[in-house]
Design an enzyme around this catalytic site. Structure first.
Site, short mmCIF file in Angstrom:
data_model
loop_
_atom_site.label_atom_id
_atom_site.label_comp_id
_atom_site.label_asym_id
_atom_site.label_seq_id
_atom_site.Cartn_x
_atom_site.Cartn_y
_atom_site.Cartn_z
NE ARG A 75 6.08 -7.55 70.30
CZ ARG A 75 7.17 -7.67 70.99
NH1 ARG A 75 7.11 -9.07 71.45
NH2 ARG A 75 7.89 -6.68 71.41
CG HIS A 119 12.61 -6.83 69.38
ND1 HIS A 119 11.41 -7.62 69.78
CD2 HIS A 119 13.46 -7.59 70.21
CE1 HIS A 119 11.61 -8.50 70.77
NE2 HIS A 119 12.90 -8.61 70.93
CD GLU A 164 11.90 -8.30 77.04
OE1 GLU A 164 12.97 -8.57 76.92
OE2 GLU A 164 11.00 -9.20 77.11
CG ASN A 289 7.67 -9.38 76.41
OD1 ASN A 289 6.39 -9.33 75.63
ND2 ASN A 289 8.66 -8.91 75.62
CE1 TYR A 291 10.22 -15.77 76.97
CE2 TYR A 291 10.31 -13.67 77.58
CZ TYR A 291 10.22 -14.49 76.47
OH TYR A 291 10.06 -14.31 75.15
CD GLU A 360 9.29 -11.18 73.59
OE1 GLU A 360 9.82 -11.89 74.36
OE2 GLU A 360 9.45 -10.13 72.81
C1 BGC Z 1 12.85 -10.80 74.27
C2 BGC Z 1 13.31 -11.79 72.75
C3 BGC Z 1 14.18 -12.95 73.53
C4 BGC Z 1 13.34 -13.69 74.52
C5 BGC Z 1 13.91 -14.81 75.11
C6 BGC Z 1 12.71 -11.26 75.42
O1 BGC Z 1 13.52 -10.84 76.58
O2 BGC Z 1 12.12 -9.79 73.85
O3 BGC Z 1 13.82 -11.16 71.96
O4 BGC Z 1 14.53 -13.73 72.48
O5 BGC Z 1 12.95 -12.77 75.70
O6 BGC Z 1 15.11 -14.70 75.79
#
Ligand code: BGC
Length: 453
Positions: A75, A119, A164, A289, A291, A360
């Site tokens: 991607r 992006h 995002e 995505n 995290y 992601e």
């Molecule tokens: C984004 C990336 C970013 C990653 C880590 C995501 O929110 O799409 O561009 O580098 O998180 O912060």
């Protein structure tokens, strides 16, 4: 690691402004990030994406690294200001040539190209005319999408329109910590609708230019109340509406979520008749995505960086999540949150949820090249291992997930943090552009090889 379904896509992700550099090459115009990086104090240590990982020149080496890694999908994002330096008008062929060459090289290496069209690098001339606050930007985005698809659609199985949009609205236009650096707080909300309208219009123009499958990528975070109190539950609900529903309900259900906690009524003036029908046109996949989760209270115990000011009118405050390891960024490592979020999406949208790709997931770590030339990023291996196990549990529980693309292939320009947060499987020495695969690179390579036999 348990076995994932046959045909599951194993990949990695990057984005144009974060890796390409070469900001003046071949007729590229300025983006809002070029402008924002020149604003004193905007980016840590005054870093810019001018050179980044120099991927624009070193892409053959980077495709070679992907081939060694054994990924089946990559991607990347197309830089709108390379394709339309002014944000409108005919295509700049030299800009498109770059993505054409990259696409061919990926296919030759057996890697499926998965381009994202936006992006975050909006052409600066469009920002000068209002950016995503202006409805017209949505139409410009659809024109640009058609130009990219006319050139590449014969070889691209899956397109992603936006990455995002939540972050663009909140950090770009709400808080001003990202480009274009506007701190409008709730005044930023029209940018949510205009991005979604851009997604809807772009889907139509992509399909008429021959695109096969189209997706949108959102970032999701389970919203955990900080306590059992009804006030904290309401705060978590408000946050959930903003991050998890605002950019997904319109796409999958054709309606906006209840934003009354923000003082926003049912039909704000910028939503016009017919918009939601365009936005909710059928989607082939949803990019997720993930995290970490978010923990919310009605009254702050403490404010986190990038949290709205405590005196803001927002009906929630972000709180730290104690009791978990944290990444170099300070983000809590909560693999179970990925499973929780996927199950929530399935429960919430049911039959309306299309197949999911994790577009992601990854972490920053304090990676250093040791004297023997290795980078031993054990925290990243632990992060990825935990999240892949949680993902497998979600698949076992019935969520239709078709692929996993880790963030990121290589270290890169981490937005307002500059080069201070490293997310790559490959270390980049930004002074020499030397690429050094980290321990996680070998770990992921072996995992993919074992999964594919
Ligand atoms: C984004 C990336 C970013 C990653 C880590 C995501 O929110 O799409 O561009 O580098 O998180 O912060």
């Amino acid at each position: 690691m348990p076995q994932f379904p046959a045909g599951f896509a194993w990949g990695a992700a990057t984005a144009a402004y974060q890796i390409e550099g070469a900001v003046a090459a071949d007729g590229r115009g300025d983006s809002v990030w070029d402008t924002f990086c020149r604003r004193p104090g905007a980016i840590r240590d005054g870093h810019t994406g001018d050179v980044a990982a120099d991927h624009y020149h070193r892409w053959p080496e980077d495709v070679g690294l992907m081939a060694r890694l054994g990924i089946t999908a990559y991607r990347f994002s197309v830089a709108w200001p390379r394709v339309q330096p002014q944000g409108h008008g005919p295509a700049n062929d030299r800009g498109l040539d770059f993505y054409d060459r990259l696409t061919d090289a990926l296919l030759a290496a057996g890697i499926t190209p998965v381009p994202t069209l936006f992006h975050w690098d909006l052409p600066q001339p469009l920002e000068d005319q209002g950016g995503w606050l202006a409805r017209d930007t949505a139409y410009r985005f659809a024109d640009y999408a058609a130009l990219a698809a006319r050139r590449l659609a014969d070889r691209i199985p899956l397109w992603i329109t936006l990455n995002e949009p939540f972050v663009v609205t909140t950090m770009g236009y709400g808080l001003g910590t990202h480009a274009p650096g506007q701190a409008l707080m709730l005044g930023a909300l029209p940018t949510a609708h205009h991005q979604l309208l851009g997604h809807g219009l772009a889907m139509a123009s992509l399909r008429s230019a021959g695109a096969r499958q189209v997706a949108i990528t959102n970032n999701y975070a389970p919203a955990w109340p900080a306590s059992d109190s009804p006030a904290d539950a309401a705060a978590a609900g408000a946050y959930d509406a903003l991050q998890n529903r605002l950019f997904t309900d319109p796409v999958l259900l054709g309606a906006y979520p209840d934003l009354s906690a923000f003082g926003i009524g049912n039909s704000p003036g910028y939503v016009r008749d017919g918009d939601l029908a365009l936005i909710s046109a059928p989607l082939d996949a949803l990019g997720v995505n993930y995290y970490s989760p978010a923990r919310l209270s009605a009254l702050p115990d403490s404010a986190l960086p990038d949290s709205p000011p405590p005196d803001s009118a927002l009906p929630f405050h972000r709180e730290p999540i104690p009791g978990y390891p944290v990444t170099a960024f300070g983000w809590p490592v909560v693999p179970a949150g990925l499973r929780e979020m996927l199950l929530l999406l399935r429960e919430r949208y049911g039959q309306a949820l299309p197949p999911v790709y994790i577009t992601e997931n990854g972490c920053s770590a304090d990676d250093v090249v040791a004297a023997d030339g290795t980078v031993d990023d054990q925290p990243r291996i632990r992060y990825l291992d935990g999240h892949l196990r949680a993902l497998h549990e979600a698949i076992t529980a019935g969520v239709d997930v078709r692929g996993y693309l880790t963030w990121s292939l290589i270290d890169n320009f981490e937005w307002a943090e500059g080069y201070n947060q490293r997310f790559g499987l490959v270390h980049i020495d930004f002074a020499t552009q030397q690429r050094t695969p980290k321990a996680s690179f070998g770990w992921y390579r072996d995992l993919i090889a074992a999964q594919r036999t």
